[in-house]
Design an enzyme around this catalytic site. Structure first.
Site, PDB file in Angstrom:
ATOM      1  N   LYS A  84     -42.592 -42.142 -47.938  1.00 40.08           N
ATOM      2  CA  LYS A  84     -43.870 -41.242 -47.873  1.00 40.08           C
ATOM      3  C   LYS A  84     -43.405 -40.621 -49.426  1.00 40.08           C
ATOM      4  O   LYS A  84     -42.222 -39.727 -49.729  1.00 40.08           O
ATOM      5  CB  LYS A  84     -42.951 -39.907 -46.492  1.00 40.08           C
TER       6      LYS A  84
HETATM    7  O1  G3P Z   1     -45.853 -35.742 -39.400  1.00 37.12           O
HETATM    8  C1  G3P Z   1     -45.390 -34.661 -40.105  1.00 37.12           C
HETATM    9  C2  G3P Z   1     -45.002 -33.140 -39.094  1.00 37.12           C
HETATM   10  O2  G3P Z   1     -43.292 -33.532 -39.228  1.00 37.12           O
HETATM   11  C3  G3P Z   1     -44.728 -31.886 -39.520  1.00 37.12           C
HETATM   12  O3  G3P Z   1     -45.011 -31.437 -38.503  1.00 37.12           O
HETATM   13  O4  G3P Z   1     -45.176 -29.610 -37.306  1.00 37.12           O
HETATM   14  O5  G3P Z   1     -43.864 -29.629 -39.221  1.00 37.12           O
HETATM   15  O6  G3P Z   1     -46.269 -29.262 -39.087  1.00 37.12           O
HETATM   16  P1  G3P Z   1     -45.200 -29.728 -38.745  1.00 37.12           P
END
Ligand code: G3P
Length: 216
Positions: A84
């Site tokens: 990533k």
């Molecule tokens: O896939 C990306 C994710 O891990 C981020 O999620 O909820 O932290 O915006 P969030």
């Protein structure tokens, strides 16, 4: 649409994989830190031994040359690891170089169509628009997924779209309707997706009706 799990929790991955096909896993430094695991390599290798699809692990370097070195190291952890890389100038330079070496990248932290166009052009295997984080700032995150899918389709770009930062079941069904190749889903959302009150009521009623008929 394939389902990836967005977690670094190995137990969650094992449980989810017993329920449905989990085609891959995405992690990030926050998710690994949440599990109190210090050794990212050990976590990723453990996940790779459970799931045979792409497992995303993120670089932390900021400069392209150090990103490339870090990405090479990460990609050696297991044969199904995808690196990533954030969409910045350094990140795009790294993705271009890594794609040339056959190392698959997931262009992450994507918040605009232009970033997605550049990620595809650099040769990213995946792009991850962060739906929930766009919603958080008052922009329509799923509209971005729709736009990227439409443009990639129109120009026949092979980069796959991962709807990421999924926060609730509606995000998942909307991602499927938008044509996302993948939705990466937190374990809690996967569990919410199963539930419907009419299913629970239906199960109870079938059992009760059958019991009553046996007693009559
Ligand atoms: O896939 C990306 C994710 O891990 C981020 O999620 O909820 O932290 O915006 P969030």
């Amino acid at each position: 649409m394939r389902i990836f799990l967005d977690t670094a929790n190995v137990e969650e991955i094992r449980k989810a994989a017993r329920l449905v096909r989990i085609s891959g896993v995405t992690t990030n430094p926050t998710l690994i830190a949440k599990e109190n695991r210090k050794d990212a390599k050990a976590v990723i290798q453990e996940i790779s031994s459970i799931i045979d699809g792409p497992i995303s692990a993120e670089v932390l370097s900021l400069e392209s040359d150090t990103m490339i070195e870090e990405a090479r190291r990460i990609s050696s952890w297991a044969s199904n690891v995808v690196v990533k890389v954030p969409i910045s100038a350094s990140g795009l330079e790294a993705i271009s170089a890594l794609a040339g070496e056959g190392i698959k990248c997931n262009a992450t932290l994507c918040f605009s169509l232009n970033q997605a166009i550049l990620a595809a052009s650099a040769g990213a295997a995946f792009v991850s628009p962060f739906v929930g984080r766009l919603d958080d700032v008052g922009q329509d995150g799923m509209a971005l997924v729709e736009e990227i899918v439409a443009i990639y389709d129109y120009y026949r770009l092979s980069t796959e779209v991962i709807a990421a930062s999924i926060r609730h079941p509606l995000h998942v069904s909307a991602a499927a309707k938008a044509g996302a190749h993948v939705a990466t889903i937190p374990f809690s959302v996967l569990m919410q997706m199963i539930k419907h009150p009419l299913t629970d009521a239906g199960i109870t009623r079938f059992i009760e009706d059958w019991r009553r008929s046996q007693e009559a």
